[in-house]
Scaffold this active site. Structure first.
Site, PDB file in Angstrom:
ATOM      1  N   GLY A   8       0.694  -1.084   0.057  1.00  0.00           N
ATOM      2  CA  GLY A   8      -0.079  -0.031   0.074  1.00  0.00           C
ATOM      3  C   GLY A   8       0.682   1.485  -0.041  1.00  0.00           C
ATOM      4  O   GLY A   8       0.308   2.265   0.326  1.00  0.00           O
ATOM      5  N   ALA A  10       1.866   3.311  -2.341  1.00  0.00           N
ATOM      6  CA  ALA A  10       1.799   4.363  -3.281  1.00  0.00           C
ATOM      7  C   ALA A  10       0.833   5.385  -2.855  1.00  0.00           C
ATOM      8  O   ALA A  10       0.657   6.377  -3.473  1.00  0.00           O
ATOM      9  CB  ALA A  10       1.015   3.774  -4.450  1.00  0.00           C
ATOM     10  N   GLY A  12      -1.375   7.539   0.774  1.00  0.00           N
ATOM     11  CA  GLY A  12      -1.943   7.393   2.172  1.00  0.00           C
ATOM     12  C   GLY A  12      -0.730   7.254   3.177  1.00  0.00           C
ATOM     13  O   GLY A  12       0.305   7.816   3.219  1.00  0.00           O
ATOM     14  N   ILE A  13      -1.278   6.304   4.155  1.00  0.00           N
ATOM     15  CA  ILE A  13      -0.356   6.175   5.343  1.00  0.00           C
ATOM     16  C   ILE A  13       1.042   5.136   4.887  1.00  0.00           C
ATOM     17  O   ILE A  13       1.989   5.490   5.139  1.00  0.00           O
ATOM     18  CB  ILE A  13      -0.984   5.149   6.376  1.00  0.00           C
ATOM     19  CG1 ILE A  13      -2.312   5.900   7.072  1.00  0.00           C
ATOM     20  CG2 ILE A  13      -0.409   4.663   7.514  1.00  0.00           C
ATOM     21  CD1 ILE A  13      -3.247   5.197   7.719  1.00  0.00           C
ATOM     22  N   ASP A  32       2.138  -2.153  -4.367  1.00  0.00           N
ATOM     23  CA  ASP A  32       0.897  -1.725  -4.575  1.00  0.00           C
ATOM     24  C   ASP A  32       0.032  -2.101  -6.056  1.00  0.00           C
ATOM     25  O   ASP A  32       0.913  -2.754  -6.955  1.00  0.00           O
ATOM     26  CB  ASP A  32       0.940  -0.172  -4.513  1.00  0.00           C
ATOM     27  CG  ASP A  32      -0.524   0.408  -3.927  1.00  0.00           C
ATOM     28  OD1 ASP A  32      -1.500   0.107  -4.207  1.00  0.00           O
ATOM     29  OD2 ASP A  32      -0.429   1.191  -2.929  1.00  0.00           O
ATOM     30  N   ASP A  41      -1.078  -7.636  -6.690  1.00  0.00           N
ATOM     31  CA  ASP A  41      -2.540  -7.523  -6.242  1.00  0.00           C
ATOM     32  C   ASP A  41      -2.718  -8.271  -5.249  1.00  0.00           C
ATOM     33  O   ASP A  41      -2.744  -9.777  -5.241  1.00  0.00           O
ATOM     34  CB  ASP A  41      -3.577  -7.905  -7.464  1.00  0.00           C
ATOM     35  CG  ASP A  41      -4.929  -7.817  -7.118  1.00  0.00           C
ATOM     36  OD1 ASP A  41      -5.469  -7.412  -5.759  1.00  0.00           O
ATOM     37  OD2 ASP A  41      -5.635  -7.739  -7.894  1.00  0.00           O
ATOM     38  N   LEU A  42      -2.902  -7.906  -3.622  1.00  0.00           N
ATOM     39  CA  LEU A  42      -3.068  -8.589  -2.719  1.00  0.00           C
ATOM     40  C   LEU A  42      -4.478  -9.426  -2.265  1.00  0.00           C
ATOM     41  O   LEU A  42      -4.638  -9.999  -1.482  1.00  0.00           O
ATOM     42  CB  LEU A  42      -2.517  -7.966  -1.379  1.00  0.00           C
ATOM     43  CG  LEU A  42      -1.007  -7.636  -1.611  1.00  0.00           C
ATOM     44  CD1 LEU A  42      -0.714  -6.710  -0.148  1.00  0.00           C
ATOM     45  CD2 LEU A  42      -0.216  -8.788  -1.605  1.00  0.00           C
ATOM     46  N   GLY A  71      -4.800  -1.839   2.143  1.00  0.00           N
ATOM     47  CA  GLY A  71      -6.287  -2.150   2.797  1.00  0.00           C
ATOM     48  C   GLY A  71      -7.073  -1.180   1.932  1.00  0.00           C
ATOM     49  O   GLY A  71      -6.838  -0.421   1.148  1.00  0.00           O
ATOM     50  N   TYR A 149     -14.873  -4.449   8.187  1.00  0.00           N
ATOM     51  CA  TYR A 149     -13.722  -3.649   8.291  1.00  0.00           C
ATOM     52  C   TYR A 149     -13.203  -4.064   9.443  1.00  0.00           C
ATOM     53  O   TYR A 149     -12.055  -4.392   9.683  1.00  0.00           O
ATOM     54  CB  TYR A 149     -14.239  -2.180   7.772  1.00  0.00           C
ATOM     55  CG  TYR A 149     -12.777  -1.436   7.846  1.00  0.00           C
ATOM     56  CD1 TYR A 149     -11.786  -1.231   6.760  1.00  0.00           C
ATOM     57  CD2 TYR A 149     -12.399  -0.696   9.158  1.00  0.00           C
ATOM     58  CE1 TYR A 149     -10.680  -0.696   6.855  1.00  0.00           C
ATOM     59  CE2 TYR A 149     -11.156  -0.122   9.284  1.00  0.00           C
ATOM     60  CZ  TYR A 149     -10.396   0.051   8.195  1.00  0.00           C
ATOM     61  OH  TYR A 149      -9.178   0.727   8.317  1.00  0.00           O
TER      62      TYR A 149
END
Ligand SMILES: NC(=O)c1ccc[n+]([C@@H]2O[C@H](COP(=O)([O-])OP(=O)(O)OC[C@H]3O[C@@H](n4cnc5c(N)ncnc54)[C@H](O)[C@@H]3O)[C@@H](O)[C@H]2O)c1
Length: 253
Positions: A8, A10, A12-13, A32, A41-42, A71, A149
């Site tokens: 992830g 690429a 945000g966090i 990502d 792709d996870l 996420g 979530y």
């Protein structure tokens, strides 16, 4: 200085963590769906296995640390996708990389959420922890997105706690952070949601510290937990949420 992989990475966090670790002097590879050093792709078992192989190749077997920040949000209509990416995209990747992480005596940081202790469907969490993808996905279809979530985040955190000892014995130090509301493309999409947006804005107004989190707040915590300064911290879930978890659960440890 070491090589870190950030899923992830690429946006945000994850992107903020990668930038901070680079500032700390490390070599960072983002993983990502696109615009990343490792494109993967996870959301499927095959994608996760391929991602693990690509990480081993891209790092030439030298991996000091792994951060799992990939996420998707609770506002998505696809409950199976939330389940696959947020839970299995985290734990199956760590499992697949375990020999590499152990060889390097690496540090792992899972990006959970301060929604992990929130009410969810306990059967769903149990099926996740059992690794029963089909049963978990079937249960998710009958649940609200926020429950799916928070259930995936609870399961990720409990999976981390259950595996702390085995990881430590193998030389892997594993921890998690529990971000509170943090301004990123994921959370802004939820804030703009026609049905839930207003409730989310009201929720943000209750953050004790008086502001929403920024990705850089998470990056500071990640930088510390991944470093030698945190060498005795293991199996911890650090809430980085402006006091929101303490406000909601003052008597829970
Ligand atoms: N933003 C918040 O308020 C908040 C709060 C608590 C926890 N979190 C968690 O922090 C993590 C990062 O979220 P963010 O807010 O930075 O979101 P974001 O959307 O900015 O970043 C998430 C990244 O994950 C990637 N991703 C999604 N599906 C993927 C897949 N199948 N394979 C590979 N990569 C994939 C996306 O492409 C994106 O770059 C998530 O795990 C999220 O649940 C966020």
């Amino acid at each position: 200085m070491g090589t870190f992989v950030i899923t992830g990475g690429a946006s945000g966090i994850g992107k903020a963590i990668a930038d901070k670790l680079r500032d700390d002097g490390h070599n960072c590879l983002s993983l990502d769906l696109q615009t990343a050093d490792i494109v993967a792709d996870l959301s499927s078992p095959a994608g996760r296995q391929q991602a693990a192989k690509d990480i081993e190749a891209a790092t030439a077997g030298e991996l000091s640390g792994l951060v799992t920040s990939a996420g998707v949000g609770s506002h998505l209509p696809d409950m199976g996708l939330i389940t696959e990416v947020n839970y299995f995209g985290t734990v199956e990747l760590v499992e697949a990389l375990r020999p590499l992480l152990a060889r390097n005596r690496a540090s792992v940081l899972l990006v959970s959420s301060n929604s992990a202790p929130m009410p969810t469907n306990d059967d769903f969490v149990d099926r996740l922890l059992d690794g029963d993808r089909e049963a978990a996905r079937a249960l998710a279809e009958s649940m609200h997105g926020q429950q799916v979530y928070s259930g995936t985040k609870q399961a990720v955190t409990r999976w981390m706690r259950r595996h702390t000892v085995a990881c430590a014995e193998a030389g892997i130090r594993i921890n998690a952070i529990g971000p509170g509301y943090t301004r990123t493309p994921l959370s802004l999409a939820a804030e703009d949601h026609p049905q839930y947006g207003e409730a989310i804005k009201q929720f943000i107004a209750t953050i004790p510290i008086g502001r929403p989190g920024q990705p850089e707040d998470m990056a500071e915590a990640a930088s510390f937990l991944l470093s030698e300064r945190a060498s005795f911290i293991c199996g911890a879930m650090l809430y980085v949420d402006g006091g929101h978890d303490a406000m909601m659960r003052p008597d829970a440890l």
